[in-house]
Design an enzyme around this catalytic site. Structure first.
Site, PDB file in Angstrom:
ATOM      1  N   ASN A 112      95.183  14.667  66.682  1.00 57.19           N
ATOM      2  CA  ASN A 112      95.561  16.071  66.537  1.00 57.19           C
ATOM      3  C   ASN A 112      94.809  16.642  65.335  1.00 57.19           C
ATOM      4  O   ASN A 112      95.138  16.329  64.195  1.00 57.19           O
ATOM      5  CB  ASN A 112      97.083  16.160  66.334  1.00 57.19           C
ATOM      6  CG  ASN A 112      97.555  17.574  66.056  1.00 57.19           C
ATOM      7  OD1 ASN A 112      96.780  18.535  66.177  1.00 57.19           O
ATOM      8  ND2 ASN A 112      98.817  17.710  65.676  1.00 57.19           N
ATOM      9  N   TRP A 113      93.810  17.447  65.634  1.00 56.59           N
ATOM     10  CA  TRP A 113      92.964  17.972  64.548  1.00 56.59           C
ATOM     11  C   TRP A 113      93.635  19.120  63.803  1.00 56.59           C
ATOM     12  O   TRP A 113      93.103  19.606  62.799  1.00 56.59           O
ATOM     13  CB  TRP A 113      91.614  18.424  65.103  1.00 56.59           C
ATOM     14  CG  TRP A 113      90.775  17.291  65.636  1.00 56.59           C
ATOM     15  CD1 TRP A 113      91.079  15.955  65.605  1.00 56.59           C
ATOM     16  CD2 TRP A 113      89.505  17.393  66.271  1.00 56.59           C
ATOM     17  NE1 TRP A 113      90.069  15.220  66.180  1.00 56.59           N
ATOM     18  CE2 TRP A 113      89.087  16.078  66.602  1.00 56.59           C
ATOM     19  CE3 TRP A 113      88.666  18.454  66.595  1.00 56.59           C
ATOM     20  CZ2 TRP A 113      87.884  15.810  67.239  1.00 56.59           C
ATOM     21  CZ3 TRP A 113      87.453  18.193  67.229  1.00 56.59           C
ATOM     22  CH2 TRP A 113      87.068  16.892  67.542  1.00 56.59           C
ATOM     23  N   LYS A 114      94.754  19.616  64.310  1.00 58.74           N
ATOM     24  CA  LYS A 114      95.468  20.729  63.669  1.00 58.74           C
ATOM     25  C   LYS A 114      94.498  21.898  63.433  1.00 58.74           C
ATOM     26  O   LYS A 114      93.573  22.082  64.221  1.00 58.74           O
ATOM     27  CB  LYS A 114      96.169  20.259  62.393  1.00 58.74           C
ATOM     28  CG  LYS A 114      97.053  19.021  62.667  1.00 58.74           C
ATOM     29  CD  LYS A 114      97.980  18.662  61.556  1.00 58.74           C
ATOM     30  CE  LYS A 114      98.787  17.421  61.933  1.00 58.74           C
ATOM     31  NZ  LYS A 114      99.786  17.054  60.938  1.00 58.74           N
ATOM     32  N   HIS A 155     105.634  20.354  68.116  1.00 57.38           N
ATOM     33  CA  HIS A 155     105.224  19.716  66.854  1.00 57.38           C
ATOM     34  C   HIS A 155     106.063  20.279  65.707  1.00 57.38           C
ATOM     35  O   HIS A 155     106.371  21.472  65.687  1.00 57.38           O
ATOM     36  CB  HIS A 155     103.735  19.968  66.604  1.00 57.38           C
ATOM     37  CG  HIS A 155     103.176  19.083  65.537  1.00 57.38           C
ATOM     38  ND1 HIS A 155     103.403  19.324  64.193  1.00 57.38           N
ATOM     39  CD2 HIS A 155     102.459  17.946  65.607  1.00 57.38           C
ATOM     40  CE1 HIS A 155     102.817  18.367  63.488  1.00 57.38           C
ATOM     41  NE2 HIS A 155     102.239  17.513  64.324  1.00 57.38           N
ATOM     42  N   GLU A 212     105.324  21.140  62.848  1.00 64.28           N
ATOM     43  CA  GLU A 212     104.706  22.278  62.147  1.00 64.28           C
ATOM     44  C   GLU A 212     104.940  23.584  62.905  1.00 64.28           C
ATOM     45  O   GLU A 212     105.074  24.644  62.298  1.00 64.28           O
ATOM     46  CB  GLU A 212     103.207  22.002  61.928  1.00 64.28           C
ATOM     47  CG  GLU A 212     103.016  20.928  60.863  1.00 64.28           C
ATOM     48  CD  GLU A 212     101.749  20.095  61.000  1.00 64.28           C
ATOM     49  OE1 GLU A 212     100.840  20.481  61.762  1.00 64.28           O
ATOM     50  OE2 GLU A 212     101.681  19.030  60.343  1.00 64.28           O
ATOM     51  N   GLU A 226     107.558  11.630  65.418  1.00 57.11           N
ATOM     52  CA  GLU A 226     106.879  11.899  64.151  1.00 57.11           C
ATOM     53  C   GLU A 226     107.903  12.285  63.086  1.00 57.11           C
ATOM     54  O   GLU A 226     108.300  13.457  63.003  1.00 57.11           O
ATOM     55  CB  GLU A 226     105.887  13.061  64.328  1.00 57.11           C
ATOM     56  CG  GLU A 226     104.789  12.783  65.328  1.00 57.11           C
ATOM     57  CD  GLU A 226     103.546  13.637  65.065  1.00 57.11           C
ATOM     58  OE1 GLU A 226     102.455  13.046  65.031  1.00 57.11           O
ATOM     59  OE2 GLU A 226     103.668  14.849  64.864  1.00 57.11           O
ATOM     60  N   GLY A 269     101.357  13.642  56.966  1.00 65.71           N
ATOM     61  CA  GLY A 269     100.447  14.124  55.924  1.00 65.71           C
ATOM     62  C   GLY A 269     100.814  13.701  54.519  1.00 65.71           C
ATOM     63  O   GLY A 269     100.280  14.232  53.551  1.00 65.71           O
ATOM     64  N   SER A 329     100.961   9.733  59.129  1.00 68.87           N
ATOM     65  CA  SER A 329     100.140   8.943  58.215  1.00 68.87           C
ATOM     66  C   SER A 329      99.609   7.643  58.832  1.00 68.87           C
ATOM     67  O   SER A 329      99.513   6.613  58.160  1.00 68.87           O
ATOM     68  CB  SER A 329     100.908   8.657  56.920  1.00 68.87           C
ATOM     69  OG  SER A 329     101.222   9.870  56.253  1.00 68.87           O
ATOM     70  N   GLY A 339      96.924  12.489  62.846  1.00 64.28           N
ATOM     71  CA  GLY A 339      96.463  13.759  62.277  1.00 64.28           C
ATOM     72  C   GLY A 339      95.204  13.550  61.458  1.00 64.28           C
ATOM     73  O   GLY A 339      94.115  13.373  61.991  1.00 64.28           O
ATOM     74  N   GLY A 340      95.362  13.510  60.138  1.00 67.02           N
ATOM     75  CA  GLY A 340      94.233  13.457  59.205  1.00 67.02           C
ATOM     76  C   GLY A 340      93.158  12.434  59.553  1.00 67.02           C
ATOM     77  O   GLY A 340      91.962  12.753  59.510  1.00 67.02           O
TER      78      GLY A 340
HETATM   79  P1  13P Z   1      99.028  12.797  59.772  1.00 69.18           P
HETATM   80  O1  13P Z   1      98.455  11.640  60.567  1.00 69.18           O
HETATM   81  O2  13P Z   1      97.992  13.586  59.049  1.00 69.18           O
HETATM   82  O3  13P Z   1     100.180  12.361  58.933  1.00 69.18           O
HETATM   83  O4  13P Z   1      99.622  13.842  60.862  1.00 69.18           O
HETATM   84  C1  13P Z   1     100.457  13.361  61.855  1.00 69.18           C
HETATM   85  C2  13P Z   1     100.683  14.451  62.833  1.00 69.18           C
HETATM   86  O5  13P Z   1     101.391  15.406  62.556  1.00 69.18           O
HETATM   87  C3  13P Z   1     100.028  14.338  64.140  1.00 69.18           C
HETATM   88  O6  13P Z   1     100.511  15.298  65.034  1.00 69.18           O
END
Ligand code: 13P
Length: 264
Positions: free
Chosen positions: A9-11, A94, A96, A177, A183, A223, A244-245
């Site tokens: 997920n590149w957000k 999600h 967020e 999650e 993050g 993470s 994510g990251g």
């Molecule tokens: P991180 O891997 O950056 O913690 O993000 C997880 C995430 O929210 C994937 O949707």
């Protein structure tokens, strides 16, 4: 019996140019890995160019969100009908989206229904806040999120939009999650995640029956890196990761997919 699944997920990261470069950099090496479903979730505007670049590749595309209506006067929104031409999956619920854009369980439920009606397979995200976790309320929160998101949906419900193929509800992927792990660099332990995912599977069994619950893939997210993925996918109940990251760096994402293939 469940094929492992790793999604990046590149957000709200990568311009179109950066997205193209990242995919070109990973494509052939990802294609060489076998036995893992590999999925990328770029920003909306990069879906079309990546769809072209990925013709003939095993990498599948996923949107990060969508509206629940097919079309209409919803300025700035993207519909399941539009996404259906470009991708197979859509991330829904999600944390967020829930936190910054006010998405409620009810909205998530409408989106899950719309995704299925529009041939998209949801990656449904659920997860508890730190204070809920510390208060011992994780199980209750996840049960509420899952039950509400799937309200009125039967496991065998298929896309009503026949002729374009479709997604069956039971193909849905769930991503656990924990919000405190996203993050932060503070991932859950494999033990914690496996125990929680086991109880999520139990909730699904209550809704859709044990057989179906055993077929649904449930991922861990928060993470995840190349250095800790083994801890998660070595548990048979954890079917992969929503990353994510670390999915923004070709070498890290390749390591995560590669290790998942090796362990499972
Ligand atoms: P991180 O891997 O950056 O913690 O993000 C997880 C995430 O929210 C994937 O949707």
């Amino acid at each position: 019996m469940r094929t492992p699944f790793v999604a990046g997920n590149w957000k709200m990261n990568t311009t179109v140019g950066e997205a193209e470069e990242l995919v070109v950099n990973m494509r052939d090496r990802l294609d060489a890995i076998e036995g893992v479903d590999r999925v990328l979730c770029p920003p909306f505007i990069s879906l079309a160019p990546l769809h072209r670049i990925l013709q003939g590749s095993s990498i599948r595309l996923c949107a990060q969100n969508m509206h629940f209506e097919t079309k209409g006067a919803y300025t700035g929104e993207i519909s399941p009908l539009m996404l259906g031409e470009l991708c197979e999956f859509v991330i829904l619920g999600h944390s967020e989206r829930r936190m910054y854009f006010g998405e409620t369980d009810e909205v998530v439920n409408r989106k899950v229904k719309a995704a299925l009606a529009g041939t998209l397979t949801p990656i449904l995200c659920i997860g508890e806040k730190l204070e809920e976790n510390e208060a011992g309320r994780t199980g209750e929160v996840l049960k509420r999120q899952l039950t509400n998101a799937l309200e009125g949906i039967e496991a065998t419900d298929e896309s009503r939009d026949s002729g374009r193929g479709g997604a069956a509800a039971e193909d849905l992927v769930v991503a656990y999650e924990p919000i405190w792990a996203i993050g932060t660099g503070k991932a859950a332990t494999g033990e914690q995640a496996a125990a929680t995912i086991g109880s999520v599977r139990g909730v699904l069994a209550g809704l859709w029956g044990e057989g179906t619950a055993q077929r649904v893939r449930i991922l861990y997210g928060g993470s995840v890196t190349g250095a800790n993925i083994e801890e998660f996918v070595s548990h048979p109940d954890i079917d992969g990761a929503l990353v994510g990251g670390a999915s923004l760096k070709a070498e890290d994402f390749l390591a995560i997919v590669g290790q998942t293939a090796k362990i499972r």
